[in-house]
Every structure is written in structure tokens, then in C-alpha cells.
Design a protein around this motif. Structure first.
Motif, PDB file in Angstrom:
ATOM      1  N   SER A   1     -14.998   4.116  10.498  1.00 36.00           N
ATOM      2  CA  SER A   1     -15.248   2.959   9.631  1.00 36.00           C
ATOM      3  C   SER A   1     -13.975   2.489   8.934  1.00 36.00           C
ATOM      4  O   SER A   1     -13.935   1.425   8.332  1.00 36.00           O
ATOM      5  CB  SER A   1     -16.333   3.288   8.612  1.00 36.00           C
ATOM      6  OG  SER A   1     -15.815   4.127   7.609  1.00 36.00           O
TER       7      SER A   1
ATOM      8  N   ASN B   1     -12.268   8.136   9.238  1.00 39.96           N
ATOM      9  CA  ASN B   1     -13.288   8.029  10.277  1.00 39.96           C
ATOM     10  C   ASN B   1     -13.286   6.598  10.814  1.00 39.96           C
ATOM     11  O   ASN B   1     -12.544   5.743  10.358  1.00 39.96           O
ATOM     12  CB  ASN B   1     -14.654   8.508   9.761  1.00 39.96           C
ATOM     13  CG  ASN B   1     -15.236   7.602   8.694  1.00 39.96           C
ATOM     14  OD1 ASN B   1     -15.152   6.372   8.791  1.00 39.96           O
ATOM     15  ND2 ASN B   1     -15.833   8.204   7.668  1.00 39.96           N
TER      16      ASN B   1
ATOM     17  N   LYS C   1      -7.609   5.576   4.079  1.00 41.56           N
ATOM     18  CA  LYS C   1      -8.873   4.869   4.036  1.00 41.56           C
ATOM     19  C   LYS C   1      -8.993   3.814   5.133  1.00 41.56           C
ATOM     20  O   LYS C   1     -10.014   3.685   5.745  1.00 41.56           O
ATOM     21  CB  LYS C   1      -9.028   4.182   2.680  1.00 41.56           C
ATOM     22  CG  LYS C   1      -8.996   5.126   1.524  1.00 41.56           C
ATOM     23  CD  LYS C   1     -10.309   5.700   1.120  1.00 41.56           C
ATOM     24  CE  LYS C   1     -11.435   4.736   1.015  1.00 41.56           C
ATOM     25  NZ  LYS C   1     -12.585   5.306   0.350  1.00 41.56           N
TER      26      LYS C   1
HETATM   27  C1  LIG Z   1     -16.525   7.465   6.613  1.00 46.04           C
HETATM   28  O1  LIG Z   1     -15.933   7.624   5.359  1.00 46.04           O
HETATM   29  C2  LIG Z   1     -16.584   6.930   4.294  1.00 46.04           C
HETATM   30  C3  LIG Z   1     -15.800   7.201   3.028  1.00 46.04           C
HETATM   31  O2  LIG Z   1     -14.594   6.546   3.047  1.00 46.04           O
HETATM   32  C4  LIG Z   1     -18.026   7.402   4.169  1.00 46.04           C
HETATM   33  O3  LIG Z   1     -18.678   6.645   3.178  1.00 46.04           O
HETATM   34  C5  LIG Z   1     -18.746   7.246   5.494  1.00 46.04           C
HETATM   35  O4  LIG Z   1     -20.030   7.829   5.417  1.00 46.04           O
HETATM   36  C6  LIG Z   1     -17.964   7.957   6.605  1.00 46.04           C
HETATM   37  N1  LIG Z   1     -18.610   7.677   7.875  1.00 46.04           N
HETATM   38  C7  LIG Z   1     -18.788   8.605   8.814  1.00 46.04           C
HETATM   39  C8  LIG Z   1     -19.422   8.145  10.082  1.00 46.04           C
HETATM   40  O5  LIG Z   1     -18.450   9.776   8.643  1.00 46.04           O
END
Ligand SMILES: *[C@@H]1O[C@H](CO)[C@@H](O)[C@H](O)[C@H]1NC(C)=O
Ligand SMILES: *[C@@H]1O[C@H](CO)[C@@H](O)[C@H](O)[C@H]1NC(C)=O
Ligand SMILES: *[C@@H]1O[C@H](CO)[C@@H](O)[C@H](O)[C@H]1NC(C)=O
Length: 393
Positions: A67, A65, A10
Motif C-alpha cells: 500500500s 508494504n 511509508k
Molecule cells: C500496510 O501498512 C499500513 C501502515 O502504514 C497498514 O495500515 C496496512 O494495514 C498495511 N497493509 C498490509 C497489507 O499489511
């Protein structure tokens, strides 16, 4: 000491700390954390998955990802300005997360603080540390403590609660220069190139950071402090080939043109080398490379080799960067070795200079001379990415 439970990938801390950015100490950093913010981030993170950061099916629902990554950039007021174009080439406001740490508040001519830049944070004064009088390089300790100061900013129980079951990961790369690794450590990730720490590792590390500093007040660079501290926790470095310290001088096109098949994660020491594209300056070169990155970051620089049987010619392509043509058949075992277009980082170095094998460029008109081409432009036609290149040299 490492936890045995599966690690939901995460949140990883990516610390571009260290000697680098260091800024005060060396010329610095520039991180093309290109890979990290592509639209295809989960794909880009294949290498991390291969390292088994993620093991259970539950984890798969939460592919890492951008984030989940926190960038920690350790900088200084003095070098802020010259690094700006480099950082802007990869930083994505509202996309990438993190802070740039400074030794003092930004100068007036840097205010208002640009929104295209990571938010700044002034490091705590290391003079308040008990061990301060013994510190050989207080700036290294200041930068190292950015990890701890970041954690304090983030210390939200709700967030932490979710990431209990994690493993320890310390990923990065050694220097290209044998001498640098000999002088510092072969077991250390270079902070200029950047390194990544898993969230659980940061969580374990933070409470003991100041104890480590007391144990190693004589260490001169922050990445050495980190690797010593982690070694004492039982955590060793996992090498990831995409981090590049670039402890080299001159023309590094030979190295970049033989990039292994791992995503490019960073390039450091760009001010100490020739611009990576002929006829462009440093900043233009990086922005030019990033134009190709926008089409497909996951393949950037990676070398492919092919042969044209009717002519017996060999081709090597470093995606989004260069192509070399040889008027003869040359085996892949040879072509994957970087052309030694560059020079050793330190005048005092003695052979062997590099941590990898090289081949000497042939300058005569022999068939073994590489005809080098460089990227001019990338475009997309339908599903195809078209790349235009130009001969050079
Ligand atoms: C990244 O992962 C989170 C879940 O942990 C999700 O909510 C979010 O949309 C994702 N962002 C992208 C850009 O894929
Ligand atoms: C970032 O997001 C904020 C709030 O959503 C917005 O006001 C700002 O313009 C965005 N900045 C950029 C550079 O996109
Ligand atoms: C290519 O190499 C093969 C094997 O050495 C040789 O038989 C052939 O004539 C070569 N072709 C050309 C076009 O040189």
C-alpha cells in the motif's frame, strides 16, 4: 543534499517509466512486480530494508508494504493491447496502486476501461513546454513527466505532511548488455525493468523536472533524463539485482536458472525472447511463473545448489522455474554463472557482450551437460510446497 533524518518507509514511488514502457520506443515492459504484492510483503521487502531505507525503531512499526508503493506505468495507446496480459499477470485490482499513463485517450475497443487494469491517465501535451522545439524525442519527455503528473494527482497536504523525514533513494539495475550501458549509461536504472524512487526524492525532483528537461532536450530516453537529473541532485543509483531489463535475445532460461539470491522484481522485453517455458507461449509462460509466485514470491527464481554425495551429482534449482542436474560434481563458483543459452540484444554488439560471466552449455553427452527440467505445477500439502518438474530437451 540528502536529508539526514531517518526515513519512515511509508511511501515509495515506483516508476516503471521510461524507455520501456516506453512503449513507443521499444517493445516493452512487463513488470512482474511479483514481490511487491505478496501476502508476505514485509518479508519480501527485506532487500529494501537491507538498503537501510528504514533506520529507527519507529520505522519498524511501519514495515513497507504494497500500500506504500505507487506504480507509474508509462505506456501508449499503440502498445496497450499487447501489454495487457502481462500487466494483468501481476496487477491486483484494489491491491496495487498506481496509474498507467497514455499518449492519448484509450481507443473505443478498450472501453469500458477494464477493472483488472491500472486506471489510466492521459499525459499532458509536451507541446506546451517552452523547450518543445528542441526536444529530440518528445515521447521520452512525455513519459518522464509521468512522475510529475502523478505527484500532482497525489498532492494532498495531509499525506505529504507525514513523510517529511525521508532520504533519497534511487534503486534499479543496469542492462545485461554491455553495449546498452555503454550507449546510454552505466549509472542509470533501466526504465523497462523499472526503478524505485523514494517519496522524498520524488518530492524534491518534481519541482525541477521541467528545468532538467530544458537542460537535456537532446536525451533520447526518459530513464537517461531521470538519471541525469538525479545525478545533478547528488543522487546516484543503488543497484538492486532483481530488476531485469532483459536486453537479450533467444532463450533466457540459462540466465533465469542462475538467478542470484535476490527477489525477482521485474522482467522486461519478453516479446523479444523465446517464451521462458518450453511448449508455452509468451503469455502462458508468464502466467505459469506467476502460479509458482503465488506460493512464495520471495524466493521466485533464486538459485540453490546442492550435491548428492553417493552419486557425485550436482543439482541447481531456480525456485518455481527450473532444475538442472549434472552427472558430476561441479563447483558452485561455476554453477552460479548463467549458461549462455541466449544471444546479444544488438547485432552490432562486440564482445564482451554481457555484464556478467557466463558458461557455454555443453551439448555433448559429457557429464558437464546440464539436464534441464522445468516447473510443471506447484501444490501445497500441509506446510510443504511441492513442486513437480519435467525434463526438457
Ligand atoms: C500496510 O501498512 C499500513 C501502515 O502504514 C497498514 O495500515 C496496512 O494495514 C498495511 N497493509 C498490509 C497489507 O499489511
Ligand atoms: C474493488 O473495490 C471496489 C470497492 O470496494 C469494489 O466495488 C470492486 O468490485 C473491487 N474490484 C475488484 C476487482 O475486486
Ligand atoms: C565421487 O567422487 C569421489 C572423489 O573424486 C570418489 O572417490 C568417489 O568414488 C566418487 N563416487 C562415485 C559414486 O563416483
Amino acid at each position: 543534499m540528502s536529508s539526514k533524518t531517518p526515513f519512515p518507509p511509508k511511501l515509495q514511488y515506483l516508476s516503471l517509466g521510461a524507455s520501456c514502457i516506453a512503449i513507443a520506443i521499444s517493445t516493452i515492459l512487463v513488470l512482474l512486480y511479483t514481490i511487491l504484492y505478496s501476502q508476505k510483503c514485509s518479508q519480501s521487502f527485506v532487500p529494501f530494508n537491507e538498503l537501510k531505507w528504514s533506520t529507527s525503531t519507529d520505522d519498524m512499526k511501519f514495515a513497507t508494504n504494497i500500500s506504500h508503493i505507487k506504480f507509474i506505468l508509462a505506456s501508449s495507446q499503440k502498445t496497450l493491447k499487447s501489454r495487457k496480459p502481462y500487466i494483468e499477470s501481476w496487477w491486483q485490482p484494489n491491491g496495487t496502486r498506481g496509474n498507467i499513463f497514455l499518449d492519448s485517450p484509450p481507443p473505443k475497443d478498450f472501453l469500458p476501461w477494464p477493472s483488472t487494469y491500472p486506471p489510466f491517465q492521459v499525459n499532458e501535451d509536451v507541446k506546451k513546454l517552452r523547450v518543445y522545439p528542441k526536444l529530440v524525442v518528445p515521447a521520452a519527455v512525455r513519459m518522464f513527466r509521468s512522475i510529475l503528473e502523478t505527484f500532482w494527482l497525489e498532492d494532498d497536504q495531509n499525506v505529504l505532511g507525514k513523510y517529511d523525514h525521508t532520504k533519497y533513494h534511487y534503486t534499479g539495475m543496469t542492462s545485461e548488455a554491455v553495449k546498452s550501458n555503454f550507449d546510454f549509461s552505466f549509472d542509470m536504472a533501466y526504465g523497462g525493468a523499472g526503478y524505485a524512487l523514494s517519496y522524498s526524492l520524488v518530492k524534491t525532483l518534481v519541482p525541477i523536472i521541467d528545468d532538467c528537461i530544458e537542460r537535456y532536450p537532446y536525451l533520447r530516453v526518459s530513464d537517461q533524463l531521470l538519471s541525469s537529473c538525479l545525478a545533478d541532485l547528488g543522487v546516484d543509483l543503488t543497484h538492486v539485482k532483481g530488476f531485469h531489463q532483459i536486453d537479450l535475445l533467444g532463450d533466457i532460461s540459462g540466465l533465469l536458472s542462475s538467478h542470484p539470491q535476490s527477489p525477482l522484481l521485474s522482467l522486461h522485453h519478453l516479446d523479444g525472447i523465446n517464451p521462458i517455458f518450453p511448449s508455452k507461449n509468451q503469455y502462458e509462460s508468464i502466467n505459469h511463473l506467476m502460479k509458482a509466485a503465488k506460493f512464495d514470491q520471495s524466493r521466485l527464481l533464486q538459485q540453490s545448489i546442492c550435491y548428492h554425495k553417493p552419486t557425485n551429482w550436482s543439482f541447481t534449482v531456480a525456485w518455481g522455474y527450473s532444475a538442472h542436474v549434472y552427472e558430476t560434481v561441479m563447483p558452485r563458483s561455476l554453477l552460479r554463472k548463467p549458461l549462455e543459452t541466449f544471444q546479444p540484444f544488438k547485432k552490432s554488439a562486440r564482445p564482451p557482450f554481457y555484464m556478467f560471466n557466463t558458461r557455454l552449455p555443453w551439448v555433448d553427452p559429457s557429464c558437464q551437460a546440464a539436464h534441464a527440467f522445468f516447473l510443471v505445477e506447484c501444490s501445497k500439502v500441509g506446510d510443504q510446497i511441492r513442486i513437480k518438474i519435467i525434463v526438457w530437451g
